[in-house]
Design an enzyme around this catalytic site. Structure first.
Site, PDB file in Angstrom:
ATOM      1  N   THR A  17      56.488  36.811  93.122  1.00 56.66           N
ATOM      2  CA  THR A  17      57.983  36.798  92.964  1.00 56.66           C
ATOM      3  C   THR A  17      58.787  36.094  91.861  1.00 56.66           C
ATOM      4  O   THR A  17      59.691  35.843  91.876  1.00 56.66           O
ATOM      5  CB  THR A  17      58.709  36.495  94.345  1.00 56.66           C
ATOM      6  N   GLY A  18      57.870  34.968  91.333  1.00 53.69           N
ATOM      7  CA  GLY A  18      58.349  34.179  90.408  1.00 53.69           C
ATOM      8  C   GLY A  18      58.494  34.859  88.819  1.00 53.69           C
ATOM      9  O   GLY A  18      58.117  36.012  88.781  1.00 53.69           O
ATOM     10  N   GLU A  20      57.151  34.568  86.039  1.00 50.70           N
ATOM     11  CA  GLU A  20      55.829  35.137  85.332  1.00 50.70           C
ATOM     12  C   GLU A  20      55.164  36.009  86.089  1.00 50.70           C
ATOM     13  O   GLU A  20      54.784  37.182  85.742  1.00 50.70           O
ATOM     14  CB  GLU A  20      54.668  33.944  85.100  1.00 50.70           C
ATOM     15  N   LYS A  43      58.575  34.769 101.417  1.00 52.58           N
ATOM     16  CA  LYS A  43      59.183  35.892 100.905  1.00 52.58           C
ATOM     17  C   LYS A  43      58.463  37.077 101.215  1.00 52.58           C
ATOM     18  O   LYS A  43      58.797  38.357 100.875  1.00 52.58           O
ATOM     19  CB  LYS A  43      59.073  35.814  99.232  1.00 52.58           C
ATOM     20  N   ILE A  97      45.880  31.342  86.160  1.00 51.19           N
ATOM     21  CA  ILE A  97      46.803  31.634  85.004  1.00 51.19           C
ATOM     22  C   ILE A  97      47.176  30.064  84.726  1.00 51.19           C
ATOM     23  O   ILE A  97      47.130  29.797  83.307  1.00 51.19           O
ATOM     24  CB  ILE A  97      48.118  32.442  85.343  1.00 51.19           C
ATOM     25  N   GLU A 216      35.485  25.890  70.745  1.00 49.53           N
ATOM     26  CA  GLU A 216      36.292  24.740  70.311  1.00 49.53           C
ATOM     27  C   GLU A 216      35.379  23.534  70.349  1.00 49.53           C
ATOM     28  O   GLU A 216      34.560  23.434  71.414  1.00 49.53           O
ATOM     29  CB  GLU A 216      37.496  24.699  71.196  1.00 49.53           C
ATOM     30  N   HIS A 255      32.920   4.580  77.671  1.00 53.99           N
ATOM     31  CA  HIS A 255      31.538   4.870  77.077  1.00 53.99           C
ATOM     32  C   HIS A 255      31.200   5.715  77.891  1.00 53.99           C
ATOM     33  O   HIS A 255      29.905   6.284  77.753  1.00 53.99           O
ATOM     34  CB  HIS A 255      30.832   3.467  77.542  1.00 53.99           C
TER      35      HIS A 255
END
Ligand code: SF4
Ligand code: SF4
Lengths: 304, 507
Positions: A17-18, A20, A43, A97, A216, A255
């Site tokens: 329901t948010g 995103e 909800k 996510i 990376e 270290h």
């Protein structure tokens, strides 16, 4: 075939329901993902995009039966609880996510997952997408974009950068090379399914014929991929790019890191290890599509 | 990772029952003298700085009496270490040490668990010891659910051939070290050395801790001002940027300054990336053309337009940069018009007086590019926008070209804002902003473009003027997502009645 996600997988959305959650549920359902239910504590009873929302994962499971994947769109401070809830309910794959999840929370999730035989992608991931089939997360952002940007084909794509996951798939598609699955392994130092794990899944997938990896600096994921190749556990050709060459290496404060990692983690170290193992490493990102085409051709693999 | 100074780390260790030498912090030579006086025994004066090898840098001095402690402190305090003055010294009793050990807890990314490292040799050069005497180092992964039980710690100590009371003492210390590391979300916590004194006590002589940035919010008591991995205290703008980030959970905004002292013509660029991987490649593209970066900024994870706006304002406030380069992965999942509106608003208000190239590839990139191009007439310097089929290299080349053919205006132009409101209708936003709709202007507006372009569709027409269709309370709680359409779209397509004021604290 593909890995991790396809049309047959039944998906739950935690935090549906948010802001995103709502937007990406639309992306997922329109792209073809079987989203069976959503969960937002408090909800229960409402619907999002026609998908029923429950208060707890257990309730969703009781009503809808077995759920294969839960994808979490939840503010970072609440991720730990939501992920543990999903694992306890019996879900075997989580896609986490949000970014900024505290590292000890990730470790707690990892421990619980290990104890229950579950796995997780992320955190800090855009998710996983199998072109022409289904998506969990937010790769592509909108279904129409995902449909036009990504093509089906023989290459497995994995990346530690979210944006570059989409970029690689898009630029490869422009070169006429399609993909089985795109996996953004996540941008954090501890992730549930790092490159070596994802690449082993690609190795086991009959339709994936070659692998393209965006690595990376930092951590040991890429070195571990080199180890797998050397040990013969991965035999499919890999084309890689390692980002972060120009990044200033920070002065090391601890270290302990040096004791454990030695000289692993650096750009040169990663490129050297991968090349030693026989992985094709390109110097510039722009060379990736062309190089991938060459490698596919030299192995007699059709591109789409 | 937020680093803690030695003294702060030691406080956390003491909370968990680990002993440290007696002493206290001092900020002035006089205070150092007082601490030494109270201890009334020989002391060591240790500059608090985030660097390794403090002894070699002369930041650690031994003093036999209070006078010498004061002198040592006056020589250490204020000295520049990695560009920052030393602000405090820790004055501690000298310790009569019989033997040294090393202990550390870090996160092992491969095993996905904390890793305890213990060595029966400690002190400087522990990394070399690790290589030359691997048999003197033991490691143990820790199950976060169970923690480190005392017996496991004792077994670990015993495996280095330590027995009896010493074994028990070290076992307890290791268990406590793990407890403090996990309680404070430490990415790493180490004690080097642990001293065994001649009278049989175990003391932590030094302590290095870094706290997980993502968990800093759980530990307000640590007073971490900016939870970022800096090798120095944050700059003024970094503090301001951190406040923006801390005050807005939507998307991520990362800001670090890289150049401080430069002039126009030095080729220093304001850099605005989006997403880690794409940002790194984009940086390389401008650096390869001989430019330096004033800063590194990353706005990603679908930030609202307001966050991009604030980021751009902070970038433009740095100093005499020669250009502005914004570039992400090229194929962004987020709707790129949010970024475009944020950038346009910042470029108009600041205003932008150096060339800018924006690589906005991704969802809705055509719309984003159109938003930028439409605003050109209201922005003093040239701005070009590109999409996903334009490489970072090409965009860097364009920036290079624009910079070389541009001369900045002699006098700084003033910013462009919508006119003051005659009949303001206002509501506040989630980050302390204010949306103002000038109903006098709105009444005379034909397009009413704000209604269509407000992303969450919270504006409706009532008596020919736009008003909220949700409560002010709801708008304030995030119903207004600060998409900036009611300012930027209105400015160009409406009657300039809409504006969004977004304060940036400290700027
Ligand atoms: S577009 Fe601007 S002037 Fe027109 S109604 Fe909306 S806010 Fe008022
Ligand atoms: S009122 Fe609507 S258009 Fe204006 S900033 Fe808020 S969400 Fe955007």
């Amino acid at each position: 075939m593909s890995i991790l996600i396809d049309r047959s997988k039944r998906v739950l959305v935690q935090g549906i329901t948010g802001r995103e959650g709502q937007a990406r549920t639309q992306l997922m359902t329109r792209y073809g993902t079987q989203v069976v239910a959503g969960v937002t504590p408090g909800k229960g009873g409402v619907e999002v995009d026609g998908i029923p929302v429950y208060d707890t994962v257990e309730e969703a499971w009781e009503i809808h039966g077995e759920i294969d994947i839960s994808v979490l769109f939840i503010p970072a401070p609440f991720v730990r609880d939501a992920a543990l809830e999903a694992v306890a309910a019996g879900i075997k794959l989580l896609v986490i996510i949000p970014d900024r999840v505290p590292i000890y929370d990730v470790l707690a999730i990892a421990q619980a997952a290990k104890d229950r035989g579950a796995h997780f992608v992320g955190p800090n991931t855009l998710g996983v997408l199998s072109p022409g089939k289904a998506v969990v997360g937010m790769i592509g952002g909108r279904a129409e974009s995902a449909q036009t940007w990504f093509k089906q084909g023989p290459v497995g794509i994995c990346s530690r950068s979210g944006g570059m996951t989409s970029s690689m798939a898009y630029y490869l598609a422009e070169e006429g090379i399609g993909a089985t699955t795109l996996v953004h392994v996540g941008g954090d130092i501890v992730v549930g399914l790092p490159h070596p794990d994802v690449i082993q899944l690609f190795e086991g997938d009959p339709e994936t014929k070659a692998i393209v990896m965006f690595g990376e600096i930092g951590g040991t994921q890429e070195e571990r991929v080199a180890d797998l190749v050397e040990r013969g556990l991965v035999t499919k050709p890999i084309v890689a790019f390692i980002g972060g060459k120009g990044a200033k290496s920070g002065t090391r404060f601890s270290h302990a890191g040096a004791i454990v990692e030695g000289d692993r983690g650096t750009h040169e170290g990663k490129v050297r290890r991968l090349r030693e193992a026989g992985v094709t490493v390109v110097e510039a990102f722009g060379e990736l599509p062309g190089k991938t085409r060459e490698v596919l051709q030299s192995h007699g693999i059709r591109t789409a | 990772m937020a680093k803690l100074h030695e003294a702060q780390g030691k406080t956390l260790l003491r909370e968990h029952g680990i002993r440290t030498p007696e002493g206290a912090l001092a900020s002035t030579p006089e205070e150092a003298r007082q601490v030494a006086q109270e201890l009334s025994r020989p002391v060591v004066v240790k500059g608090q700085a985030w660097v390794t090898g403090r002894a070699d840098r002369d930041l650690i001095r031994f003093a036999a009496d209070p006078e010498n402690a004061q002198m040592a402190a006056s020589e250490i305090l204020g000295r520049l270490v990695a560009g920052q003055p030393v602000e405090q010294v820790l004055v501690e009793e000298q310790v009569d040490c019989e033997r040294e050990f090393y202990a550390g807890v870090i996160i092992d990314d491969q095993a996905q668990s904390p890793l305890l490292i213990f060595s029966s040799m400690g002190g400087t050069g522990i990394e070399t010891i690790a290589r030359s005497h691997p048999e003197r180092i033991v490691r143990q992964h820790i199950n976060v659910k169970d923690g480190l039980p005392g017996y496991e710690a004792r077994n670990l100590v015993r495996s280095l051939d330590i027995h009896g009371k010493l074994l028990v003492g070290l076992g307890n210390l290791l268990a406590s070290l793990y407890e403090s590391a996990s309680a404070y979300d430490a990415r790493s916590a180490e004690i080097n050395p642990i001293a065994l004194t001649r009278d049989g006590k175990l003391l932590a002589l030094d302590c290095r801790m870094t706290i997980d940035d993502n968990a800093a919010y759980r530990h307000p008591d640590l007073g971490i001002e900016v939870a970022r991995e800096y090798d120095r205290p944050p700059t003024r703008l970094e503090r301001i940027a951190w406040q923006v980030e801390a005050g807005d959970y939507r998307g991520t905004f990362y800001f670090i300054q890289m150049e401080y002292d430069y002039a126009h013509g030095d080729g220093v660029i304001g850099f605005h990336g989006a997403g880690g991987g794409g940002s790194m490649m984009s940086m390389d593209a401008v650096i390869n053309r001989g430019y330096k970066l004033a800063n590194f900024v990353d706005t990603s994870g679908n930030p609202p337009a307001s966050k991009v706006y604030r980021a751009a304002r902070i970038i433009l406030n740095q100093g005499p940069i020669d250009g502005y380069f914004a570039s992400g992965s090229g194929v962004a999942s987020q709707e790129q018009f949010h970024s475009a509106r944020g950038l346009v608003k910042a470029f108009m208000e600041e205003p932008l007086t150096v060339p800018a190239v924006l690589r906005l590839g991704g969802n809705a990139e055509q719309r984003a590019i159109a938003i930028i191009e439409r605003a050109q007439a209201e922005i003093p310097a040239p701005v070009e926008a590109y999409g996903k089929d334009d490489s970072p290299e090409k965009c860097a080349e364009r920036l290079d070209f624009l910079i070389s053919s541009y001369s900045p205006p002699a006098e700084r132009p003033t910013g462009r804002f919508p006119p003051d409101a005659a009949e303001p209708y206002q509501f506040s936003t989630i980050t302390g902003g204010t949306v103002t709709l000038d109903h006098a202007a709105c009444r005379r507006c034909d397009s009413k473009i704000c209604l269509d372009t407000c992303i969450p569709q919270i504006l409706s027409l009532e008596e020919n003027v736009p008003v909220l269709n949700i409560s002010r309370e709801q708008a304030h709680k995030g119903g207004c997502i600060e998409c900036l359409a009611c300012q930027v779209e209105c400015y160009f397509e409406g009657n300039r009645g809409g504006s969004v004021l977004l304060p940036i604290e400290g700027l």
